[in-house]
Design a protein around this motif. Structure first.
Motif, PDB file in Angstrom:
ATOM      1  N   ALA A  89       0.830  -1.613   0.007  1.00 46.03           N
ATOM      2  CA  ALA A  89      -0.045   0.041  -0.152  1.00 46.03           C
ATOM      3  C   ALA A  89       1.119   1.202   0.217  1.00 46.03           C
ATOM      4  O   ALA A  89       0.677   2.150  -1.237  1.00 46.03           O
ATOM      5  CB  ALA A  89      -0.796  -0.121   1.052  1.00 46.03           C
ATOM      6  N   ASN A  90       2.281   1.004   0.389  1.00 47.30           N
ATOM      7  CA  ASN A  90       3.217   2.245   0.840  1.00 47.30           C
ATOM      8  C   ASN A  90       4.112   2.346  -0.558  1.00 47.30           C
ATOM      9  O   ASN A  90       4.971   3.546  -0.547  1.00 47.30           O
ATOM     10  CB  ASN A  90       3.296   2.142   2.016  1.00 47.30           C
ATOM     11  CG  ASN A  90       2.717   2.900   3.373  1.00 47.30           C
ATOM     12  OD1 ASN A  90       2.291   4.483   3.787  1.00 47.30           O
ATOM     13  ND2 ASN A  90       2.890   1.927   3.771  1.00 47.30           N
ATOM     14  N   LYS A  91       4.200   1.448  -1.444  1.00 43.50           N
ATOM     15  CA  LYS A  91       4.371   1.375  -2.648  1.00 43.50           C
ATOM     16  C   LYS A  91       6.109   0.642  -2.885  1.00 43.50           C
ATOM     17  O   LYS A  91       6.980   0.764  -3.485  1.00 43.50           O
ATOM     18  CB  LYS A  91       4.512   2.649  -3.836  1.00 43.50           C
ATOM     19  CG  LYS A  91       3.178   2.744  -3.574  1.00 43.50           C
ATOM     20  CD  LYS A  91       3.209   3.756  -4.877  1.00 43.50           C
ATOM     21  CE  LYS A  91       1.914   4.555  -5.304  1.00 43.50           C
ATOM     22  NZ  LYS A  91       1.539   5.778  -6.011  1.00 43.50           N
ATOM     23  N   LEU A  92       6.178  -0.310  -1.078  1.00 43.00           N
ATOM     24  CA  LEU A  92       7.587  -0.137  -0.722  1.00 43.00           C
ATOM     25  C   LEU A  92       7.521  -1.824  -1.081  1.00 43.00           C
ATOM     26  O   LEU A  92       7.962  -2.988  -0.477  1.00 43.00           O
ATOM     27  CB  LEU A  92       7.882  -0.571   0.798  1.00 43.00           C
ATOM     28  CG  LEU A  92       8.060   0.963   1.440  1.00 43.00           C
ATOM     29  CD1 LEU A  92       7.270   1.033   2.938  1.00 43.00           C
ATOM     30  CD2 LEU A  92       8.442   1.934   1.014  1.00 43.00           C
ATOM     31  N   TYR A  93       7.738  -2.041  -2.379  1.00 44.70           N
ATOM     32  CA  TYR A  93       7.228  -3.568  -3.198  1.00 44.70           C
ATOM     33  C   TYR A  93       8.227  -4.131  -2.885  1.00 44.70           C
ATOM     34  O   TYR A  93       8.697  -5.643  -2.656  1.00 44.70           O
ATOM     35  CB  TYR A  93       7.134  -3.212  -4.796  1.00 44.70           C
ATOM     36  CG  TYR A  93       6.271  -2.381  -5.188  1.00 44.70           C
ATOM     37  CD1 TYR A  93       4.679  -2.343  -4.547  1.00 44.70           C
ATOM     38  CD2 TYR A  93       6.104  -1.514  -6.324  1.00 44.70           C
ATOM     39  CE1 TYR A  93       3.506  -1.802  -4.524  1.00 44.70           C
ATOM     40  CE2 TYR A  93       4.954  -0.717  -5.958  1.00 44.70           C
ATOM     41  CZ  TYR A  93       3.562  -0.834  -5.756  1.00 44.70           C
ATOM     42  OH  TYR A  93       2.440  -0.714  -6.361  1.00 44.70           O
ATOM     43  N   LYS A  94      10.068  -3.834  -2.993  1.00 38.07           N
ATOM     44  CA  LYS A  94      10.880  -4.758  -2.660  1.00 38.07           C
ATOM     45  C   LYS A  94      10.858  -5.454  -0.984  1.00 38.07           C
ATOM     46  O   LYS A  94      11.400  -7.018  -0.866  1.00 38.07           O
ATOM     47  CB  LYS A  94      12.334  -3.707  -3.605  1.00 38.07           C
ATOM     48  CG  LYS A  94      12.109  -3.511  -4.307  1.00 38.07           C
ATOM     49  CD  LYS A  94      12.979  -5.129  -5.335  1.00 38.07           C
ATOM     50  CE  LYS A  94      13.265  -4.642  -6.528  1.00 38.07           C
ATOM     51  NZ  LYS A  94      13.410  -5.665  -7.425  1.00 38.07           N
ATOM     52  N   LYS A  95      10.661  -4.762  -0.442  1.00 38.30           N
ATOM     53  CA  LYS A  95      10.345  -4.822   0.952  1.00 38.30           C
ATOM     54  C   LYS A  95       9.422  -5.787   1.394  1.00 38.30           C
ATOM     55  O   LYS A  95       8.844  -6.845   1.875  1.00 38.30           O
ATOM     56  CB  LYS A  95      10.805  -3.022   1.838  1.00 38.30           C
ATOM     57  CG  LYS A  95      11.429  -2.181   1.880  1.00 38.30           C
ATOM     58  CD  LYS A  95      11.357  -1.538   2.856  1.00 38.30           C
ATOM     59  CE  LYS A  95      12.455  -0.398   2.924  1.00 38.30           C
ATOM     60  NZ  LYS A  95      12.518   0.455   4.256  1.00 38.30           N
ATOM     61  N   ALA A  96       8.330  -5.346   0.473  1.00 39.47           N
ATOM     62  CA  ALA A  96       6.791  -6.858   0.456  1.00 39.47           C
ATOM     63  C   ALA A  96       7.390  -8.041   0.563  1.00 39.47           C
ATOM     64  O   ALA A  96       7.054  -8.840   0.412  1.00 39.47           O
ATOM     65  CB  ALA A  96       6.224  -6.185  -0.446  1.00 39.47           C
ATOM     66  N   LEU A  97       8.555  -7.573  -0.821  1.00 38.90           N
ATOM     67  CA  LEU A  97       8.450  -9.320  -1.192  1.00 38.90           C
ATOM     68  C   LEU A  97       9.835 -10.293   0.185  1.00 38.90           C
ATOM     69  O   LEU A  97       9.183 -11.342   0.447  1.00 38.90           O
ATOM     70  CB  LEU A  97       8.930  -9.242  -2.291  1.00 38.90           C
ATOM     71  CG  LEU A  97       9.057  -9.571  -4.217  1.00 38.90           C
ATOM     72  CD1 LEU A  97       9.797  -8.809  -4.890  1.00 38.90           C
ATOM     73  CD2 LEU A  97       7.714 -10.303  -4.172  1.00 38.90           C
ATOM     74  N   ILE A  98      10.546  -8.998   0.580  1.00 37.95           N
ATOM     75  CA  ILE A  98      11.317  -9.519   1.932  1.00 37.95           C
ATOM     76  C   ILE A  98      10.625 -10.348   2.753  1.00 37.95           C
ATOM     77  O   ILE A  98      10.566 -10.889   3.140  1.00 37.95           O
ATOM     78  CB  ILE A  98      12.408  -8.531   2.692  1.00 37.95           C
ATOM     79  CG1 ILE A  98      13.156  -8.417   0.928  1.00 37.95           C
ATOM     80  CG2 ILE A  98      13.150  -9.139   3.669  1.00 37.95           C
ATOM     81  CD1 ILE A  98      14.152  -7.045   1.806  1.00 37.95           C
ATOM     82  N   SER A  99       9.456  -9.232   3.288  1.00 39.03           N
ATOM     83  CA  SER A  99       8.624  -9.519   4.316  1.00 39.03           C
ATOM     84  C   SER A  99       7.975 -11.372   3.684  1.00 39.03           C
ATOM     85  O   SER A  99       7.211 -11.914   4.444  1.00 39.03           O
ATOM     86  CB  SER A  99       7.586  -8.752   4.393  1.00 39.03           C
ATOM     87  OG  SER A  99       7.826  -7.734   4.941  1.00 39.03           O
ATOM     88  N   LEU A 100       7.525 -11.482   2.483  1.00 39.60           N
ATOM     89  CA  LEU A 100       6.486 -12.477   1.587  1.00 39.60           C
ATOM     90  C   LEU A 100       7.596 -13.562   2.443  1.00 39.60           C
ATOM     91  O   LEU A 100       7.587 -14.924   1.771  1.00 39.60           O
ATOM     92  CB  LEU A 100       5.475 -12.316   0.678  1.00 39.60           C
ATOM     93  CG  LEU A 100       4.987 -11.372   0.739  1.00 39.60           C
ATOM     94  CD1 LEU A 100       4.571 -11.202  -1.042  1.00 39.60           C
ATOM     95  CD2 LEU A 100       3.612 -11.881   0.679  1.00 39.60           C
ATOM     96  N   ASN A 101       8.792 -13.710   1.420  1.00 40.73           N
ATOM     97  CA  ASN A 101      10.235 -14.617   2.049  1.00 40.73           C
ATOM     98  C   ASN A 101      10.028 -15.069   3.769  1.00 40.73           C
ATOM     99  O   ASN A 101      10.571 -16.077   3.085  1.00 40.73           O
ATOM    100  CB  ASN A 101      11.295 -13.873   0.843  1.00 40.73           C
ATOM    101  CG  ASN A 101      11.449 -14.589  -0.144  1.00 40.73           C
ATOM    102  OD1 ASN A 101      10.639 -14.531  -0.700  1.00 40.73           O
ATOM    103  ND2 ASN A 101      12.558 -13.417  -1.039  1.00 40.73           N
ATOM    104  N   LYS A 102      10.148 -14.547   4.493  1.00 45.35           N
ATOM    105  CA  LYS A 102      10.046 -13.943   5.455  1.00 45.35           C
ATOM    106  C   LYS A 102       8.732 -15.265   5.823  1.00 45.35           C
ATOM    107  O   LYS A 102       8.983 -16.293   7.012  1.00 45.35           O
ATOM    108  CB  LYS A 102      10.535 -13.332   6.645  1.00 45.35           C
ATOM    109  CG  LYS A 102      11.608 -12.811   6.318  1.00 45.35           C
ATOM    110  CD  LYS A 102      12.080 -11.317   7.218  1.00 45.35           C
ATOM    111  CE  LYS A 102      13.515 -10.586   7.117  1.00 45.35           C
ATOM    112  NZ  LYS A 102      14.057  -9.789   8.033  1.00 45.35           N
TER     113      LYS A 102
END
Length: 287
Positions: A89-102
């Protein structure tokens, strides 16, 4: 006497020590040390609040709460999923992928993780990775009609229209009233120059949901065959959603070049001139 005095002194010292200890204990503050179970409950509560803020469009506050929830409990994949949604939602797409990997490391059998990954990859225009993520999610949850629909949309973007039609059909078998998939079959058939099939699918979509997209799609199908009805449908579509006047907006909805060209010709009709002007003014008002 000497023994009695010693005894009195000894008792006095014991009494003094006893009262002193009690006094010191009364000054030491009491600390509540939460159990792991309580911490987990607190983190889930914070995560739910973060999700609610996300729903109400308070993206930054949602992100901060989601981060806090994960800091308290980083062993729950649901909290990482909420954090990833706040990051998206905050357009932090790369960080979102890190969270999803975790989240995936914690529970690789949660299909939502893969579906969330696919949406991030789509935003990053990484179609192959999005497709792989969707297929991974479908290996866990094979009857997810939305995931199959998204696979169809990727095929539509890749101009693989036959595959797109097949995938949309799979999603419709699971959810027969899925008008969006029926509508997108109409888009795919139009690009294959099968206007009759396109027309049928737009009509079927409208019978379920009289949405602007199938209305305008049907109008484009009828532009040559029945211009009077085509104009009527186009007018209704522009009233329902003025954004469809915009070619770029239609492209975002995965409209191909064939149907785009037909729609542009239709919208240039003199009888739609006022409707086009009104639609553009509504878009300007809302922006």
């Amino acid at each position: 006497m000497k023994k009695i005095v010693k005894k009195i002194i000894f008792i006095s010292l014991i009494s003094f020590s006893f009262f002193r200890v009690n006094h010191v204990q009364s000054l030491v503050p009491y600390y509540y040390l939460p159990t792991l179970k309580n911490l987990q409950k607190d983190s889930l509560s914070i995560g739910k609040n973060a999700y609610q803020l996300l729903y109400f469009g308070q993206y930054e506050k949602s992100l901060n709460l989601a981060k806090l929830a994960v800091q308290i409990n980083n062993k729950d994949e649901k909290l990482w999923l909420i954090l990833s949604e706040a990051q998206i939602a905050n357009k932090l797409y790369k960080k979102a992928l890190i969270s999803l990997n975790k989240a995936q490391k914690i529970n690789s059998k949660n299909s939502e993780i893969y579906f969330a990954k696919s949406s991030v990859y789509l935003k990053l225009s990484e179609l192959q990775k999005a497709k792989t993520a969707l297929k991974s999610g479908l290996s866990v949850e094979p009857n997810n009609h939305n995931a199959i629909f998204q696979l169809g949309n990727i095929s539509l973007m890749e101009q693989n229209y036959s595959e797109a039609i097949t995938l949309f059909e799979r999603s419709i078998k699971i959810k027969p009233d899925f008008w969006q998939a029926i509508n997108n079959q109409g888009l795919a058939y139009f690009e294959k120059n099968n206007i009759n099939q396109s027309l049928k699918h737009f009509e079927k979509a409208i019978s379920i949901e009289e949405n602007a997209e199938p209305l305008l799609g049907l109008a484009s199908c009828l532009r040559v065959k029945d211009i009077k009805l085509a104009l009527k449908l186009a007018k209704k579509a522009l009233i329902k959603n003025p954004n469809y006047i915009n070619r770029d907006y239609r492209k975002e909805q995965l409209w191909g070049e064939n149907i785009q060209s037909s729609t542009e010709i239709l919208l240039q009709n003199d009888q739609l001139k006022q409707d086009v002007i009104l639609a553009k003014s509504k878009i300007n008002e809302s922006s």
